[in-house]
Write an enzyme that holds these catalytic residues in place. Structure first.
Site, PDB file in Angstrom:
ATOM      1  N   LYS A 101       0.826  -1.215   0.000  1.00 51.01           N
ATOM      2  CA  LYS A 101       0.000   0.000   0.000  1.00 51.01           C
ATOM      3  C   LYS A 101       0.859   1.264   0.000  1.00 51.01           C
ATOM      4  O   LYS A 101       0.404   2.326  -0.421  1.00 51.01           O
ATOM      5  CB  LYS A 101      -0.965  -0.001   1.191  1.00 51.01           C
ATOM      6  CG  LYS A 101      -1.870  -1.223   1.265  1.00 51.01           C
ATOM      7  CD  LYS A 101      -2.587  -1.497  -0.028  1.00 51.01           C
ATOM      8  CE  LYS A 101      -3.486  -2.718  -0.051  1.00 51.01           C
ATOM      9  NZ  LYS A 101      -2.930  -3.995   0.372  1.00 51.01           N
ATOM     10  N   TYR A 111     -12.225 -14.730   2.992  1.00 49.07           N
ATOM     11  CA  TYR A 111     -11.234 -13.683   3.261  1.00 49.07           C
ATOM     12  C   TYR A 111     -10.776 -13.736   4.721  1.00 49.07           C
ATOM     13  O   TYR A 111     -11.610 -13.719   5.634  1.00 49.07           O
ATOM     14  CB  TYR A 111     -11.842 -12.311   2.958  1.00 49.07           C
ATOM     15  CG  TYR A 111     -10.914 -11.176   3.322  1.00 49.07           C
ATOM     16  CD1 TYR A 111      -9.916 -10.772   2.452  1.00 49.07           C
ATOM     17  CD2 TYR A 111     -11.024 -10.538   4.547  1.00 49.07           C
ATOM     18  CE1 TYR A 111      -9.038  -9.750   2.802  1.00 49.07           C
ATOM     19  CE2 TYR A 111     -10.155  -9.516   4.902  1.00 49.07           C
ATOM     20  CZ  TYR A 111      -9.167  -9.127   4.023  1.00 49.07           C
ATOM     21  OH  TYR A 111      -8.299  -8.128   4.375  1.00 49.07           O
ATOM     22  N   TYR A 148      -3.076 -12.576   2.712  1.00 54.19           N
ATOM     23  CA  TYR A 148      -2.791 -12.269   1.297  1.00 54.19           C
ATOM     24  C   TYR A 148      -1.591 -13.056   0.775  1.00 54.19           C
ATOM     25  O   TYR A 148      -1.729 -13.997   0.005  1.00 54.19           O
ATOM     26  CB  TYR A 148      -2.506 -10.772   1.133  1.00 54.19           C
ATOM     27  CG  TYR A 148      -3.652  -9.862   1.421  1.00 54.19           C
ATOM     28  CD1 TYR A 148      -4.582  -9.553   0.431  1.00 54.19           C
ATOM     29  CD2 TYR A 148      -3.817  -9.288   2.672  1.00 54.19           C
ATOM     30  CE1 TYR A 148      -5.631  -8.697   0.684  1.00 54.19           C
ATOM     31  CE2 TYR A 148      -4.875  -8.424   2.935  1.00 54.19           C
ATOM     32  CZ  TYR A 148      -5.774  -8.138   1.941  1.00 54.19           C
ATOM     33  OH  TYR A 148      -6.813  -7.294   2.192  1.00 54.19           O
TER      34      TYR A 148
HETATM   35  C1  LIG Z   1      -3.723  -5.225   0.135  1.00 57.85           C
HETATM   36  C2  LIG Z   1      -2.784  -6.371   0.067  1.00 57.85           C
HETATM   37  C3  LIG Z   1      -2.732  -7.207  -1.069  1.00 57.85           C
HETATM   38  C4  LIG Z   1      -3.646  -7.050  -2.248  1.00 57.85           C
HETATM   39  O1  LIG Z   1      -3.365  -5.932  -3.015  1.00 57.85           O
HETATM   40  P1  LIG Z   1      -4.558  -5.223  -3.801  1.00 57.85           P
HETATM   41  O2  LIG Z   1      -3.938  -4.077  -4.455  1.00 57.85           O
HETATM   42  O3  LIG Z   1      -5.564  -4.869  -2.749  1.00 57.85           O
HETATM   43  O4  LIG Z   1      -5.131  -6.209  -4.762  1.00 57.85           O
HETATM   44  C5  LIG Z   1      -1.813  -8.224  -1.093  1.00 57.85           C
HETATM   45  N1  LIG Z   1      -0.998  -8.447  -0.046  1.00 57.85           N
HETATM   46  C6  LIG Z   1      -1.026  -7.696   1.061  1.00 57.85           C
HETATM   47  C7  LIG Z   1      -0.103  -8.042   2.174  1.00 57.85           C
HETATM   48  C8  LIG Z   1      -1.919  -6.632   1.159  1.00 57.85           C
HETATM   49  O5  LIG Z   1      -1.944  -5.894   2.267  1.00 57.85           O
END
Ligand SMILES: *Cc1c(COP(=O)(O)O)cnc(C)c1O
Length: 333
Positions: free
Chosen positions: A49, A263, A289
């Site tokens: 991010k 999720y 993620y």
């Molecule tokens: C937000 C996030 C993602 C996914 O990225 P997007 O741009 O939301 O698709 C992947 N890995 C981590 C650790 C994240 O925080």
């Protein structure tokens, strides 16, 4: 594609390293796996991010905002990085947290990312699963403005055409690293959620004619929905940078077979992947993620999806702060 046309603040340590994982590659019997270390972007324990926020925060400053309003799950990495960026830029941060997990543990509610949100002094409001967050964020922004402030809303994951510029830029950075080091990239694999990462990458790769297939491994939505979300954002982003039509629908590929029960709900394969990478390469991935995406990559390698001679880049999107929120659910033996 000249990204310096767009306002940007410096928040991330760039370029992030590109590292070979020899022990994982050997363990899996090829292909050659490399990791693009976006877990090392530097801010607040790092993560993907931060690249997006370089553009989103600059847009907020350009509009004269003094308060950022944003949203995420209780263990949102996006919220943690936004809260930190707001501190660094002297802005207030209003955070809307969504309770997406049934019967969360005490660690989930108080440790990991949410602990860091509190340390950064974000003003946290909590909402049930399924809240209309566009409306809820607007309400918070209206309240800020009524009280004499100036609010700027950053959508979940900073995944709009502005935040996605961070990953257009990452595509440029990655290709230049490959060019400088003589590395031929055959595939790029990343986790995909709110779509800004995959959406920005696909725009950058296509606009540069890189000819590298990009695979998103989903953590949330089913495949058709995820691909459409990425494609829509990629099109908006391409329009925004003046490269309309550069991404075709077929360029957007997601595999959503590794979500498990939903999720943020751990899977066996995620747990195995997190432990394997820690013990083979000393790397930390997260349960929500990058750990699920890695589980997908490992399974696809085992199924022979990639040629053993291929060079694969796994984009490490960060998130290890969330490990502490899952302390009671991760098996370590
Ligand atoms: C937000 C996030 C993602 C996914 O990225 P997007 O741009 O939301 O698709 C992947 N890995 C981590 C650790 C994240 O925080």
């Amino acid at each position: 594609m000249l990204l310096s046309r767009f306002p940007r603040v410096s928040l991330a340590h760039l370029p992030t390293p590109l590292e070979h994982l020899p022990r994982l590659s050997e363990h899996l019997g090829g292909p050659h796996i490399y990791v693009k270390r976006d877990d090392c972007t530097g801010l607040a324990t790092g993560g993907n991010k931060t690249r997006k926020l370089e553009f989103s925060m600059a847009a907020a400053l350009q509009q004269g905002a003094d308060t950022i309003v944003t949203v995420g799950a209780v263990q949102s990495n996006h919220v943690r990085q936004t809260a930190a960026a707001a501190c660094k830029l002297g802005l207030r941060c209003e955070v809307l947290l969504e309770h997406r997990i049934d019967e969360p543990s005490d660690d989930y509610l108080n440790s990991g990312n949410v602990l860091l949100d509190r340390i950064y002094g974000a003003n946290i409001r909590e909402y049930p699963d399924g809240t209309d967050f566009d409306a809820a964020m607007q309400t918070v922004a209206d309240d800020v403005n009524t009280a004499g402030g100036k609010a700027y809303i950053i959508p979940g994951g900073a995944s709009n055409h502005i935040g996605a510029l961070g990953y257009v830029n990452c595509a440029i950075e990655l290709l230049s690293q490959a060019n400088d080091s003589g590395l031929v990239i055959d595939h790029i694999v990343t986790a995909t959620g709110s779509a800004g990462t995959q959406g920005g990458l696909v725009v950058g790769l296509k606009a540069m004619n890189a000819n590298i297939p990009l695979l998103g491994i989903g953590v949330n939505a089913p495949q058709d929905k995820q691909e459409q979300k990425v494609f829509d954002l990629a099109c908006e982003t391409a329009d925004y940078i003046g490269a309309p039509g550069v991404v075709e629908r077929a360029d957007v590929v997601a595999n959503c077979d590794y979500v498990g029960d939903g999720y943020g709900i751990p899977t066996e394969a995620m747990n195995e992947a997190v432990i394997l990478l820690a013990r083979l390469e000393g790397l930390l991935f997260d349960p929500v993620y990058s750990g699920k995406a890695l589980a997908g990559l490992i399974d696809l390698v085992r199924k022979g999806h990639f040629d053993a001679a291929n060079n694969i880049i796994f984009l490490h999107t960060g998130g290890s702060a969330a490990l502490f929120a899952y302390a009671s659910q991760l098996k370590t033996d």
